[in-house]
Design an enzyme around this catalytic site. Structure first.
Site, PDB file in Angstrom:
ATOM      1  N   LYS A  24      -1.515  42.178  19.827  1.00 55.09           N
ATOM      2  CA  LYS A  24      -0.327  42.250  18.788  1.00 55.09           C
ATOM      3  C   LYS A  24      -0.015  43.448  18.940  1.00 55.09           C
ATOM      4  O   LYS A  24       1.496  43.628  18.639  1.00 55.09           O
ATOM      5  CB  LYS A  24      -0.851  41.654  17.582  1.00 55.09           C
ATOM      6  CG  LYS A  24       0.387  41.409  16.511  1.00 55.09           C
ATOM      7  CD  LYS A  24      -0.048  40.426  15.103  1.00 55.09           C
ATOM      8  CE  LYS A  24      -1.066  41.205  14.376  1.00 55.09           C
ATOM      9  NZ  LYS A  24      -1.414  40.544  13.017  1.00 55.09           N
ATOM     10  N   ARG A  29       5.409  46.418  19.910  1.00 55.68           N
ATOM     11  CA  ARG A  29       5.952  47.616  20.239  1.00 55.68           C
ATOM     12  C   ARG A  29       6.869  47.406  21.698  1.00 55.68           C
ATOM     13  O   ARG A  29       7.898  48.070  21.825  1.00 55.68           O
ATOM     14  CB  ARG A  29       4.997  48.695  20.575  1.00 55.68           C
ATOM     15  CG  ARG A  29       4.570  49.446  19.173  1.00 55.68           C
ATOM     16  CD  ARG A  29       2.972  49.943  19.454  1.00 55.68           C
ATOM     17  NE  ARG A  29       2.643  50.679  18.292  1.00 55.68           N
ATOM     18  CZ  ARG A  29       1.896  50.088  17.171  1.00 55.68           C
ATOM     19  NH1 ARG A  29       1.828  48.667  17.172  1.00 55.68           N
ATOM     20  NH2 ARG A  29       1.540  50.724  16.239  1.00 55.68           N
ATOM     21  N   ARG A 128       2.537  44.872  -0.776  1.00 61.92           N
ATOM     22  CA  ARG A 128       1.984  46.024   0.040  1.00 61.92           C
ATOM     23  C   ARG A 128       2.465  47.502  -0.010  1.00 61.92           C
ATOM     24  O   ARG A 128       3.792  47.364  -0.139  1.00 61.92           O
ATOM     25  CB  ARG A 128       1.803  45.679   1.722  1.00 61.92           C
ATOM     26  CG  ARG A 128       1.058  44.570   1.808  1.00 61.92           C
ATOM     27  CD  ARG A 128       0.783  44.139   3.337  1.00 61.92           C
ATOM     28  NE  ARG A 128       0.821  42.857   3.599  1.00 61.92           N
ATOM     29  CZ  ARG A 128       0.503  42.233   4.840  1.00 61.92           C
ATOM     30  NH1 ARG A 128       0.640  43.062   5.862  1.00 61.92           N
ATOM     31  NH2 ARG A 128       0.266  41.150   4.823  1.00 61.92           N
ATOM     32  N   SER A 172      -3.018  56.635   9.497  1.00 63.74           N
ATOM     33  CA  SER A 172      -2.195  55.316   9.775  1.00 63.74           C
ATOM     34  C   SER A 172      -1.161  55.250  11.004  1.00 63.74           C
ATOM     35  O   SER A 172      -0.353  56.039  11.034  1.00 63.74           O
ATOM     36  CB  SER A 172      -1.380  54.790   8.450  1.00 63.74           C
ATOM     37  OG  SER A 172      -0.405  54.086   8.683  1.00 63.74           O
ATOM     38  N   GLN A 174       0.734  53.141  11.705  1.00 62.79           N
ATOM     39  CA  GLN A 174       2.127  52.427  11.431  1.00 62.79           C
ATOM     40  C   GLN A 174       2.896  53.435  10.658  1.00 62.79           C
ATOM     41  O   GLN A 174       4.178  53.526  10.996  1.00 62.79           O
ATOM     42  CB  GLN A 174       1.799  51.238  10.325  1.00 62.79           C
ATOM     43  CG  GLN A 174       1.223  50.159  10.913  1.00 62.79           C
ATOM     44  CD  GLN A 174       1.047  48.991   9.848  1.00 62.79           C
ATOM     45  OE1 GLN A 174       1.276  49.135   8.847  1.00 62.79           O
ATOM     46  NE2 GLN A 174       0.007  47.897  10.230  1.00 62.79           N
ATOM     47  N   ASP A 320     -10.906  47.335  12.810  1.00 63.79           N
ATOM     48  CA  ASP A 320     -10.819  45.962  12.689  1.00 63.79           C
ATOM     49  C   ASP A 320     -11.847  45.151  12.978  1.00 63.79           C
ATOM     50  O   ASP A 320     -11.961  43.923  12.959  1.00 63.79           O
ATOM     51  CB  ASP A 320      -9.534  45.593  13.545  1.00 63.79           C
ATOM     52  CG  ASP A 320      -8.170  46.141  12.827  1.00 63.79           C
ATOM     53  OD1 ASP A 320      -8.184  46.592  11.775  1.00 63.79           O
ATOM     54  OD2 ASP A 320      -7.273  46.059  13.787  1.00 63.79           O
TER      55      ASP A 320
END
Length: 329
Positions: A24, A29, A128, A172, A174, A320
């Site tokens: 994913k 991306r 979030r 992170s 992200q 994860d």
């Protein structure tokens, strides 16, 4: 709609080979960079989950032509990239559904645009925290309004961002990706210093699209204003999804599974390091490069596992996969 009831039975052994769902992170991306590249980007094995489809719908709403066709081995997406300066303002809010990855990365990209946009999400996403991306983007000159640091985000037209040197207080990928994507249209250099190693799919894929990126230890640097060139991407199988089958083959007696086309990015393979430390029989074969990412086939045989210690550094590279590691333990 009636409830689904699943009945499971113990397996005597697991034998054969399979390819699990595509990655994913790389799928997101691929869509983002393909949309702002010059030329037609072709993507095979794109993960067609709701999160990635939210990214596709967002760029279609900003004028990017994205076409799905059926190829010899499944769906193939062609993206007619509009270049760094070719996105147009959407006529409606961009709904990212439940995808935090799409939300944060696209927010970074839109922070430098000369049109207004609003990013929304579902009830879960709306809870979030987004302050971790709002802070560095605001330092670069972005004008962003939020609901006390949470979605929706209203991003105002920007006359231009300036590159910064940002030492992230959190590990992170992200946040890193949001800042780097904002830096593509910023003046000067954008430097991002990581607190701990995180997934490097963004910087790897930027280089695959021909955008100059330098990495020195924990610091990633790029200069704004260069162009991305369209490319061909084959999205590898997701190692997080493969992990469940790996552990199943390890703990079910007399098993042997081959998992094909698994992404072997060094920032994602902590699960294999930990399992091998526990005594797992995992062989890696047919290693090759696809779109700048290392890919291989994993051959897993049932094994007698023993407990081991997992350090903080291990966790960073297997964040994860901790639940399935607990199953192996």
């Amino acid at each position: 709609m009636s409830n689904l009831i699943f009945h499971t039975h113990p397996s005597q052994r697991l034998q054969g080979q399979l390819r699990v769902a595509s990655d994913k992170s790389i799928s997101h991306r691929s869509v983002i960079l393909g949309s702002i590249a010059n030329g037609n980007t072709r993507i095979e094995n794109l993960l067609e989950g709701e999160d990635v489809l939210a990214s596709i719908r967002a760029f279609q709403a900003m004028g990017v032509n994205i076409v799905r066709n059926i190829g010899e081995h499944g769906p193939v997406y062609t993206i007619d990239g509009v270049g760094l300066d070719g996105l147009r303002g959407p006529d409606q809010d961009l709904d990212m559904g439940n995808s935090g990855t799409a939300f944060r990365l696209i927010a970074g990209l839109l922070s430098s645009q000369q049109f207004a946009s609003t990013l929304t999400g579902d009830a879960s996403l709306s809870k979030r925290p987004m302050s971790r991306i709002i802070e560095p983007l605001t330092q670069m000159g972005a004008i962003i309004h939020s609901a006390e640091g949470r979605p929706p985000l209203s991003i105002k037209p920007c006359e231009g961002l300036a590159g910064i040197r940002f030492h992230s207080p959190v590990a992170s990928a992200q946040v890193k990706s949001a800042v780097l994507l904002a830096g593509l249209r910023a003046s000067g250099e954008t430097r991002f210093i990581e607190t701990a190693p995180t997934r490097d799919h963004t910087e790897t894929m930027l280089a695959g699209f021909g955008y100059p990126v330098s990495v020195s230890g924990a610091e990633i640097c790029l200069e704004g204003g260069h162009a991305l060139t369209a490319t061909h991407i084959q999205v590898p199988a997701d190692i997080s999804s493969a992990a469940f089958f790996v552990v199943a083959a390890l703990i079910v007696p007399d098993s042997r599974l081959q998992l094909n086309d698994v992404g072997m990015n060094p920032r994602r393979t902590g699960i294999l390091t930990i399992l091998r430390r526990m005594g797992a029989d995992i062989r890696i074969k047919n290693t090759r490069m696809q779109g700048g990412e290392e890919v291989a086939d994993l051959v897993v045989s049932s094994s007698e596992l023993a407990g081991c210690e997992i350090s903080g550094d291990d966790v960073a590279l297997a964040i994860d996969e901790i639940p399935v590691i607990c199953i192996a333990a």
